[in-house]
Design an enzyme around this catalytic site. Structure first.
Site, PDB file in Angstrom:
ATOM      1  N   TYR A 191     -52.046 -17.942 -28.541  1.00 34.71           N
ATOM      2  CA  TYR A 191     -52.123 -16.876 -27.546  1.00 34.71           C
ATOM      3  C   TYR A 191     -52.098 -17.471 -26.145  1.00 34.71           C
ATOM      4  CZ  TYR A 191     -53.222 -12.500 -25.301  1.00 34.71           C
ATOM      5  OH  TYR A 191     -53.149 -11.374 -24.523  1.00 34.71           O
ATOM      6  N   ARG A 225     -50.257  -8.026 -13.653  1.00 41.66           N
ATOM      7  CA  ARG A 225     -49.052  -7.303 -14.085  1.00 41.66           C
ATOM      8  C   ARG A 225     -48.980  -6.015 -13.268  1.00 41.66           C
ATOM      9  NH1 ARG A 225     -49.295  -6.425 -20.126  1.00 41.66           N
ATOM     10  NH2 ARG A 225     -48.899  -8.657 -20.218  1.00 41.66           N
ATOM     11  N   GLU A 253     -44.463  -6.326 -20.798  1.00 46.09           N
ATOM     12  CA  GLU A 253     -44.626  -7.688 -21.324  1.00 46.09           C
ATOM     13  C   GLU A 253     -43.403  -8.559 -21.069  1.00 46.09           C
ATOM     14  OE1 GLU A 253     -46.703  -9.508 -23.665  1.00 46.09           O
ATOM     15  OE2 GLU A 253     -48.446  -8.208 -23.445  1.00 46.09           O
ATOM     16  N   HIS A 277       0.841  -1.200   0.000  1.00 47.59           N
ATOM     17  CA  HIS A 277       0.000   0.000   0.000  1.00 47.59           C
ATOM     18  C   HIS A 277       0.874   1.247   0.000  1.00 47.59           C
ATOM     19  CE1 HIS A 277      -3.679   2.278   0.651  1.00 47.59           C
ATOM     20  NE2 HIS A 277      -3.048   2.979   1.580  1.00 47.59           N
TER      21      HIS A 277
END
Length: 661
Positions: free
Chosen positions: A613, A619, A434, A104
């Site tokens: 479909y 939703r 969707e 470091h």
């Protein structure tokens, strides 16, 4: 002793060479690919490894299980980290029986964290150093193995101090590495009460604030001088960089930022003055201060600033493809209410946007995105923000014309996305609710909900999957190519100009438009599977306000985000929507111009949409991201939206009837 090394930068090369000199067997080296946005003045760890015949890798995530297993198979005795930029997880640290050690660039426990070299100069320290310490699961907190102090001279800048630290690291490692090899280290714990922490610095941190003391600004110049990005200020709108400076206390006090002299170039500060010894204009070359003053047009008594004082404001150019559509025309109206935007639009029609055609900040071309590709590419290059809103988004078309949906929604939009990558333009892409498909979560979350679709023979999912794949492509371009993007997912936006009644007559419209057509024509309202499907309906004004804030993108909060835009409080079934619409219709002042209500009729989805479909029961969005990124919540109740939408369509029919008695 077998070692695996994690290294980068000059310190990485220094550490590797020290290990080789001490007789360690380096099994592998892990480093980082060079960032094209950085000034690569430092040595290449990868090149050194290759020259020494050592395997070298630069994984994106070294803590991934695959890389952990690879390192395990190497059976290292010890691990070393020399300026490697990522923390190593416990699983890696535990692979080496002799432990893991990190180099470091400070005298721990002071200046734990990032960029200690720059911070010690910013803070005007007179001493720093390097520390070799054991690695634990807290950054820079392990026991100290060895330290080497480095004096910071008054004339030291970032590069000279960097070279001193590299030399100190060589000396420190020449002592410490043999001790680790022999198991004779003398380690001591850190005093955590004395720890200080510093964070990552960015080029913006080099801004010169003339209200600060001259010594503070001089320290900043030293800390970020070449090859770092440099300290900077503004003369009017012109940015300049200061590479070397000195503090002056031999001039009379003046308002901070006042140019006291141009040869040499001296600027007043809160306490004392800063002489700019060397610098350059933003696009110029390295030059002495007096020449810089001439290049900037400075005179004694002029005032310079930490920010551009005069900035020529240019409107944000927004390209909307599909500008005549439902979202496009409402968004255009909102953008034109703000003088900061200029809109370029393309669509195959102009009926919905005819009211904007005379506006000088609205530029419209009638055309098809599949034909006008050259026009589109030119305007992507010309504009700042791109919204490709063209898509087939009516459910019946998903089963009726699945290939056309794919060609338009996926293939044509992919071309636009690639042009945005090519010209480095921000894209705001309309994903869709969707994409969540048949997700079972109560509220659909952008960052955690699974995207669940049906079998291949259910072609209605071609729209959802096309959009989802584009979401993933955009995300990948953002991750790998730096594309600036925001994905927004509308949840059942409704309002005036949603589709039109002619589209509804052939079944190619959204639910409420189809229901309004049934009322206008006196035909039965068809409830698919009884209309039990629940949706969350969002007023177009609420949706557009959220989208406007995405375009605004205050503080870059929307960059790389996926944002649901919906109203979870407006949840209703399709049947409830139809009943609400009917009630509004019956009390509308134009009700007597239309036929009697013909009732509800329940139909199967296969009879209405055809085979292929598959419906979704609910939703409902989580709007956590919208609240966080946009400071937005929806306000309009569903009944108000239904009333406005119905009124628009009924008055449109009235106008048509008046013209055609």
């Amino acid at each position: 002793m077998k070692a695996v090394v994690f290294a980068y930068h000059d310190m990485g090369c220094t550490g590797i060479q020290a290990l080789l000199d001490a007789g360690y067997d380096i099994a592998a080296i892990f480093t980082h690919p060079d960032n094209p946005g950085e000034n690569h003045f430092f040595g290449s760890v990868a090149r050194l490894a290759a020259e020494q015949g050592i395997p070298v890798w630069a994984p994106e995530d070294v803590n991934h299980p695959l890389w952990i297993e690879r390192i395990r198979e190497m059976k290292p005795d010890v691990l070393f980290s020399f300026y490697y930029r990522n923390l190593l997880g416990d699983e890696i640290l535990n692979l080496a029986p002799k432990g893991a050690f990190n180099l470091h660039g400070s005298l721990l426990p002071k200046y734990r964290g990032r960029a200690p070299l720059n911070w010690v100069l910013v803070n005007g320290e007179s001493e720093t150093g390097v520390t070799l310490h054991r690695m634990v699961n807290r950054a820079d907190a392990g026991d100290i193995v060895a330290q080497q102090a480095v004096a910071i001279g008054a004339d030291d800048a970032a590069l000279t101090l960097h070279r001193k630290l590299c030399a100190a690291a060589t000396e420190l490692l020449s002592r410490a590495l043999p001790a680790i090899l022999a198991g004779t280290t003398d380690e001591r714990p850190q005093d955590h009460s004395q720890a200080t922490y510093v964070g990552r610095r960015t080029p913006e941190d080099g801004r010169l604030d003339w209200e600060l003391p001259a010594q503070t600004l001089h320290n900043l110049v030293r800390a970020v001088s070449d090859p770092w990005p440099g300290a900077f200020g503004y003369a009017g709108a012109n940015k300049f960089i200061v590479w070397k400076s000195r503090v002056r206390h031999d001039l009379p006090a003046a308002k901070p930022g006042t140019v006291l002299s141009i040869a040499p170039l001296i600027v007043a500060c809160q306490d004392g003055a800063l002489e700019i010894v060397t610098g350059q204009t933003e696009r110029g070359v390295y030059m002495q201060g007096a020449q810089l003053a001439q290049a900037l047009g400075l005179v004694s008594g002029a005032v310079i600033s930490s920010k551009p004082v005069v900035a020529i404001k240019r409107r944000t150019r927004v390209l909307i493809l599909g500008v005549n559509g439902f979202i496009g025309n409402h968004l255009t109206e909102r953008l034109l209410q703000d003088d900061n935007y200029e809109i370029y639009g393309l669509d195959i029609g102009s009926d919905a946007i005819s009211r904007f055609l005379d506006c000088p900040r609205f530029h419209f071309v009638e055309g098809d995105i599949s034909i006008h590709s050259e026009w589109i590419e030119y305007h992507i290059k010309k504009c700042d923000v791109v919204l490709p809103l063209v898509a087939i988004a009516t459910p019946i078309e998903y089963t009726r014309n699945p290939l056309r949906v794919f060609e338009l929604d996926f293939e044509e939009n992919l071309k636009i996305i690639r042009d945005c990558v090519k010209y480095n333009k921000r894209i705001i892409f309309p994903s869709t609710s969707e994409v969540y498909g048949m997700c079972t979560d109560k509220n659909f979350d952008e960052d955690s909900s699974n995207l669940v679709v049906g079998p291949i023979n259910k072609q209605r999912w071609i729209y959802s999957v096309s959009k989802q794949l584009l979401d993933r492509v955009i995300w990948a371009y953002g991750d790998k190519n730096g594309l600036k993007f925001t994905l927004f997912r509308p949840f059942n936006w409704m309002g005036p100009r949603l589709d039109n009644l002619n589209a509804a007559r052939i079944g190619s419209s959204r639910a409420i438009t189809q229901l309004i057509l049934n009322l206008v024509e006196g035909s039965p309202i068809k409830l698919i599977e009884g209309g039990k499907q629940k949706r969350c309906f969002t007023d177009i004004s609420d949706g557009i306000e959220a989208l406007f804030r995405i375009i605004e993108n205050k503080d870059g909060r929307c960059d790389g985000q996926i944002i649901n835009i919906g109203n979870p409080d407006n949840e209703a079934s399709i049947k409830e929507l139809a009943e609400m619409l009917l009630a509004c219709f019956e009390r509308h002042p134009l009700r007597d111009r239309f036929p009697p209500f013909a009732g509800f009729r329940e139909v199967e989805s296969s009879d209405y949409y055809g085979k292929g479909y598959q419906d979704v029961e609910h939703r409902k969005p989580s709007i956590r991201n919208a609240k966080r990124c946009l400071n937005w919540e929806p306000k309009v109740e569903m009944e108000e939206t239904v009333e406005h939408t119905l009124d628009f369509f009924l008055r449109t029919v009235e106008l048509v009837d008046d013209k055609n008695p």
